[in-house]
Scaffold this motif. Structure first.
Motif, PDB file in Angstrom:
ATOM      1  N   LYS A 402      18.692  -5.729   7.255  1.00  0.00           N
ATOM      2  CA  LYS A 402      18.420  -6.253   8.592  1.00  0.00           C
ATOM      3  C   LYS A 402      17.212  -5.550   9.205  1.00  0.00           C
ATOM      4  O   LYS A 402      16.339  -6.192   9.814  1.00  0.00           O
ATOM      5  N   ASP A 403      17.155  -4.208   9.046  1.00  0.00           N
ATOM      6  CA  ASP A 403      16.014  -3.450   9.572  1.00  0.00           C
ATOM      7  C   ASP A 403      14.717  -3.876   8.904  1.00  0.00           C
ATOM      8  O   ASP A 403      13.673  -3.986   9.556  1.00  0.00           O
ATOM      9  N   LEU A 404      14.784  -4.111   7.591  1.00  0.00           N
ATOM     10  CA  LEU A 404      13.576  -4.520   6.861  1.00  0.00           C
ATOM     11  C   LEU A 404      13.097  -5.893   7.333  1.00  0.00           C
ATOM     12  O   LEU A 404      11.889  -6.118   7.531  1.00  0.00           O
ATOM     13  N   ALA A 405      14.032  -6.805   7.536  1.00  0.00           N
ATOM     14  CA  ALA A 405      13.660  -8.144   8.001  1.00  0.00           C
ATOM     15  C   ALA A 405      13.012  -8.082   9.383  1.00  0.00           C
ATOM     16  O   ALA A 405      12.007  -8.751   9.655  1.00  0.00           O
ATOM     17  N   ARG A 409       9.153  -9.035  10.323  1.00  0.00           N
ATOM     18  CA  ARG A 409       8.920 -10.051  11.351  1.00  0.00           C
ATOM     19  C   ARG A 409       7.973  -9.517  12.435  1.00  0.00           C
ATOM     20  O   ARG A 409       7.042 -10.195  12.855  1.00  0.00           O
ATOM     21  N   ASP A 410       8.205  -8.253  12.865  1.00  0.00           N
ATOM     22  CA  ASP A 410       7.335  -7.654  13.881  1.00  0.00           C
ATOM     23  C   ASP A 410       5.913  -7.500  13.361  1.00  0.00           C
ATOM     24  O   ASP A 410       4.938  -7.691  14.103  1.00  0.00           O
ATOM     25  N   HIS A 411       5.791  -7.110  12.091  1.00  0.00           N
ATOM     26  CA  HIS A 411       4.462  -6.958  11.491  1.00  0.00           C
ATOM     27  C   HIS A 411       3.756  -8.324  11.443  1.00  0.00           C
ATOM     28  O   HIS A 411       2.550  -8.442  11.731  1.00  0.00           O
ATOM     29  N   GLY A 412       4.502  -9.372  11.107  1.00  0.00           N
ATOM     30  CA  GLY A 412       3.922 -10.711  11.059  1.00  0.00           C
ATOM     31  C   GLY A 412       3.432 -11.188  12.424  1.00  0.00           C
ATOM     32  O   GLY A 412       2.397 -11.845  12.539  1.00  0.00           O
ATOM     33  N   LYS A 413       4.185 -10.823  13.482  1.00  0.00           N
ATOM     34  CA  LYS A 413       3.777 -11.192  14.842  1.00  0.00           C
ATOM     35  C   LYS A 413       2.429 -10.556  15.198  1.00  0.00           C
ATOM     36  O   LYS A 413       1.599 -11.177  15.868  1.00  0.00           O
ATOM     37  N   LEU A 414       2.228  -9.304  14.782  1.00  0.00           N
ATOM     38  CA  LEU A 414       0.966  -8.621  15.072  1.00  0.00           C
ATOM     39  C   LEU A 414      -0.181  -9.285  14.317  1.00  0.00           C
ATOM     40  O   LEU A 414      -1.296  -9.408  14.846  1.00  0.00           O
ATOM     41  N   VAL A 415       0.083  -9.704  13.083  1.00  0.00           N
ATOM     42  CA  VAL A 415      -0.950 -10.427  12.313  1.00  0.00           C
ATOM     43  C   VAL A 415      -1.314 -11.732  13.021  1.00  0.00           C
ATOM     44  O   VAL A 415      -2.503 -12.079  13.161  1.00  0.00           O
ATOM     45  N   MET A 431       0.638  -1.504  13.666  1.00  0.00           N
ATOM     46  CA  MET A 431       0.727  -2.137  12.345  1.00  0.00           C
ATOM     47  C   MET A 431       0.908  -1.084  11.256  1.00  0.00           C
ATOM     48  O   MET A 431       1.690  -1.270  10.310  1.00  0.00           O
ATOM     49  N   ILE A 432       0.163   0.021  11.376  1.00  0.00           N
ATOM     50  CA  ILE A 432       0.291   1.103  10.382  1.00  0.00           C
ATOM     51  C   ILE A 432       1.711   1.653  10.390  1.00  0.00           C
ATOM     52  O   ILE A 432       2.321   1.898   9.340  1.00  0.00           O
ATOM     53  N   ALA A 433       2.264   1.853  11.607  1.00  0.00           N
ATOM     54  CA  ALA A 433       3.628   2.387  11.726  1.00  0.00           C
ATOM     55  C   ALA A 433       4.646   1.423  11.125  1.00  0.00           C
ATOM     56  O   ALA A 433       5.582   1.833  10.415  1.00  0.00           O
ATOM     57  N   LEU A 434       4.478   0.142  11.391  1.00  0.00           N
ATOM     58  CA  LEU A 434       5.421  -0.848  10.846  1.00  0.00           C
ATOM     59  C   LEU A 434       5.312  -0.937   9.328  1.00  0.00           C
ATOM     60  O   LEU A 434       6.324  -1.098   8.628  1.00  0.00           O
ATOM     61  N   ALA A 436       4.435   1.499   7.334  1.00  0.00           N
ATOM     62  CA  ALA A 436       5.070   2.714   6.798  1.00  0.00           C
ATOM     63  C   ALA A 436       6.585   2.583   6.824  1.00  0.00           C
ATOM     64  O   ALA A 436       7.286   2.976   5.883  1.00  0.00           O
ATOM     65  N   ARG A 437       7.105   2.001   7.919  1.00  0.00           N
ATOM     66  CA  ARG A 437       8.543   1.786   8.026  1.00  0.00           C
ATOM     67  C   ARG A 437       9.033   0.820   6.956  1.00  0.00           C
ATOM     68  O   ARG A 437      10.098   0.995   6.366  1.00  0.00           O
ATOM     69  N   ARG A 438       8.238  -0.240   6.706  1.00  0.00           N
ATOM     70  CA  ARG A 438       8.601  -1.206   5.662  1.00  0.00           C
ATOM     71  C   ARG A 438       8.720  -0.518   4.303  1.00  0.00           C
ATOM     72  O   ARG A 438       9.702  -0.734   3.566  1.00  0.00           O
ATOM     73  N   LYS A 439       7.729   0.315   3.953  1.00  0.00           N
ATOM     74  CA  LYS A 439       7.762   1.004   2.664  1.00  0.00           C
ATOM     75  C   LYS A 439       8.965   1.946   2.570  1.00  0.00           C
ATOM     76  O   LYS A 439       9.607   2.068   1.516  1.00  0.00           O
ATOM     77  N   GLU A 440       9.269   2.606   3.694  1.00  0.00           N
ATOM     78  CA  GLU A 440      10.409   3.523   3.698  1.00  0.00           C
ATOM     79  C   GLU A 440      11.714   2.773   3.465  1.00  0.00           C
ATOM     80  O   GLU A 440      12.558   3.195   2.661  1.00  0.00           O
ATOM     81  N   LEU A 441      11.881   1.651   4.158  1.00  0.00           N
ATOM     82  CA  LEU A 441      13.109   0.868   3.995  1.00  0.00           C
ATOM     83  C   LEU A 441      13.229   0.301   2.591  1.00  0.00           C
ATOM     84  O   LEU A 441      14.322   0.293   1.996  1.00  0.00           O
ATOM     85  N   GLU A 442      12.110  -0.170   2.031  1.00  0.00           N
ATOM     86  CA  GLU A 442      12.138  -0.689   0.664  1.00  0.00           C
ATOM     87  C   GLU A 442      12.508   0.408  -0.328  1.00  0.00           C
ATOM     88  O   GLU A 442      13.243   0.168  -1.298  1.00  0.00           O
ATOM     89  N   GLY A 443      12.013   1.621  -0.086  1.00  0.00           N
ATOM     90  CA  GLY A 443      12.374   2.743  -0.954  1.00  0.00           C
ATOM     91  C   GLY A 443      13.850   3.078  -0.868  1.00  0.00           C
ATOM     92  O   GLY A 443      14.502   3.365  -1.880  1.00  0.00           O
TER      93      GLY A 443
END
Length: 572
Positions: A402-405, A409-415, A431-434, A436-443
């Protein structure tokens, strides 16, 4: 129940120069901050007179444990440097609390983000480095003036004086007559041929406190000649102060300081004749005896010689005092404390033959550990625990997904915003923070997937265990595989406790098996993996559960032969 966030407060001061009330001042400031932010304070943590350059602090460790347990939602501190001044440590604290979904806020910086960790962590690291240089320079000045530039040496007392303006004068010493008499006695006894352990034993019997207020040991007396440690190697006793002989660095793996010998050109040597306790003649007699104690075969000094390596050396423990067992005769082991520190510390003088000990322990490993009934009980308990963990993992995975989704979604809104004409520099940091968060959650999701499959354990693995242990024992007689077999066997043992029998007929041997290593062997793991864990030391043994996914929750238990999986030992 309200939606009010729960806060924990952390406070620390690092030196004796700061007031103890500093802790209370910090906590009060943090409470005021919490009130302004609408946070409910549920716990406070503190470390008094502890350096911020290390994470080995009781208050900090408890905070991190409670954070992982979900006890609070926010950590408040007066400043980021109160949490840590070490760049790597502050990053570790941040990542640990972030994983537990705990935020960090400070009175001086507000809400902490990755930017604060990078910038403030660098600034604090530079501060520590600059402080170390200035401290070293100041201590060198003291040493050149003949003053103490380190801890107080046994045999001396600090002189407390103040300047006319009220500042303390540091580094002055005077001879402590009572301790100086003990120093002279040690030098005289050693020069006469009395061994350090006999000297230590006599001092303990008489109740004379050691340098740290506890018991005397042989190493306290003989120390290391090259490093200048030990009573009989301290040149201060002949009025010659040597400073900067050793330097100390922090081991990043353990957080502990380790000493290293500096080049002799870096030493600062100062004559302080007023502090002489030992005359030159006695000093030289001790040096002469030390030279005579070098091994004729190797030329290695007695203070550097290692004990002969045997199959179970380092694993034996005295059941009376907890000290180690070592070689006391050519073919026998005995309690080290009883011989080095005397009857005042331990009275266990019973010995055991090396051949007898090894035969008894090897027989127990081969025939008693991994009892079939105990293995069956373990497999049932293991399956139940894996089911519980799998349920918890499913819940965690759902949260992570859920956090990853949301992050994507937030990153896509910024794009989309950039495409719509919003300047990129306005959303770049977000965007950089999001990302980094995406990579962390995927890991974290990948890690959850890799640990999902449990190790397959079968009640009949006790048969596999016995066959492999028998092969290891046979390997002890094989010149090619002897070392690997020896280390693998050592890896199966947590400790061997030796206690005198009440009837005086010898020693009772309690064998504690290293559960994770035993299970690795029984489930078919390569022998070299178990041998590597044994060679790596106790830390590697205790983490062996990582090799058995899902077994880590019991890797510190002890496998009991014929008595279930209880924290006890098999008695030989």
């Amino acid at each position: 129940m309200t939606g009010q966030l729960r806060a924990a407060i952390y406070a620390r001061f690092s030196t004796d120069m700061q007031r103890d009330a500093s802790i209370e001042d910090q906590i009060r400031s943090c409470r005021e901050y919490a009130a302004r932010q609408g946070l409910k304070v549920v716990e406070t943590y503190s470390d008094r007179a502890v350096s911020g350059a290390s994470l080995m602090r009781s208050g900090m460790q408890k905070l991190l444990r409670d954070g992982r347990s979900g006890l609070f939602d926010v950590v408040i501190s007066e400043g980021l440097d109160r949490l840590s001044r070490n760049q790597a440590d502050i990053a570790q604290i941040y990542q640990s609390l972030l994983f537990a979904e705990v935020m960090i806020e400070t009175v001086s910086e507000g809400a902490i983000s990755e930017m604060h960790i990078g910038l403030k962590g660098t600034m604090n690291a530079l501060f520590l480095k600059d402080l170390a240089v200035k401290t070293h320079r100041g201590l060198k000045g003291r040493a050149l003036a003949g003053k103490s530039a380190g801890g107080l040496t046994y045999g001396y007392s600090a002189v407390h004086q103040i300047t006319p303006n009220g500042d303390p004068i540091r580094g002055d010493r005077t001879i402590n007559n009572g301790e100086a008499a003990v120093v002279r006695r040690i030098f005289q006894d050693y020069a006469k041929g009395i061994s350090p352990k006999k000297i230590a034993e006599a001092l303990n019997v008489e109740g004379i406190p050691g340098p740290q207020g506890g018991e005397w040991g042989a190493s306290t007396i003989h120390g290391n000649r090259e490093r200048g440690t030990g009573i009989i190697n301290n040149s201060a006793y002949i009025g010659r102060q040597i400073w900067n002989r050793l330097r100390y660095v922090k081991d990043p793996a353990t957080g502990k300081r380790v000493s290293r010998l500096n080049p002799e050109s870096d030493w600062v040597i100062t004559e302080v004749p007023d502090l002489r306790i030992i005359d030159d003649a006695l000093w030289e007699k001790v040096r002469t005896r030390q030279g005579a104690l070098k091994s004729k075969e190797t030329g290695v000094p007695v203070w550097d010689r290692r004990r002969p390596r045997t199959l179970f050396s380092g694993l034996m423990e005295c059941g009376c005092c907890g000290a180690g067992f070592s070689k006391v005769q050519k073919d026998s082991f005995g309690c080290s404390a009883a011989r080095n520190k005397g009857k005042a510390i331990c009275t266990n003088m019973t010995t055991i033959k090396q051949k007898d000990l090894e035969a008894r322990v090897l027989d127990a490993l081969a025939h008693h550990l991994m009892d079939p009934e105990a293995v069956t009980a373990f497999c049932e308990a293991y399956t139940a625990e894996r089911n519980r963990l799998a349920s918890a993992a499913t819940s965690t995975r759902t949260t992570l997904e859920k956090d990853l989704a949301t992050t994507k979604r937030d990153h896509g809104k910024l794009v989309d915003a950039i495409i719509a004409g919003v300047p990129a520099d306005q959303v770049k940091d977000k965007m950089i923070a999001l990302d980094a968060r995406r990579k962390e959650l995927e890991g974290q999701l990948a890690q959850a997937d890799s640990s999902a499959a449990p190790v397959r354990l079968h009640p009949k693995m006790s048969e596999t265990y016995r066959e492999r242990v028998a092969a290891l024992i046979r390997g002890l007689a094989d010149s090619e595989g002897m070392e690997e077999a020896r280390e693998a066997i050592r890896g199966l043992i947590e400790k061997i406790v030796l206690t005198p029998r009440a009837d005086g007929s010898g020693l009772t041997v309690d064998l504690h098996g290293a559960l994770a290593s035993l299970l690795l062997l029984a489930t078919g793991a390569p022998v070299h993996r178990i041998a590597r864990m044994a060679a790596g030391g106790q830390n590697d043994k205790s983490s062996a559960g990582a090799e058995l996914q899902g077994v880590d929750m019991i890797d510190k238990s002890v496998l009991v032969a014929g008595a279930g999986f209880e924290p006890a030992a098999f008695r030989l």
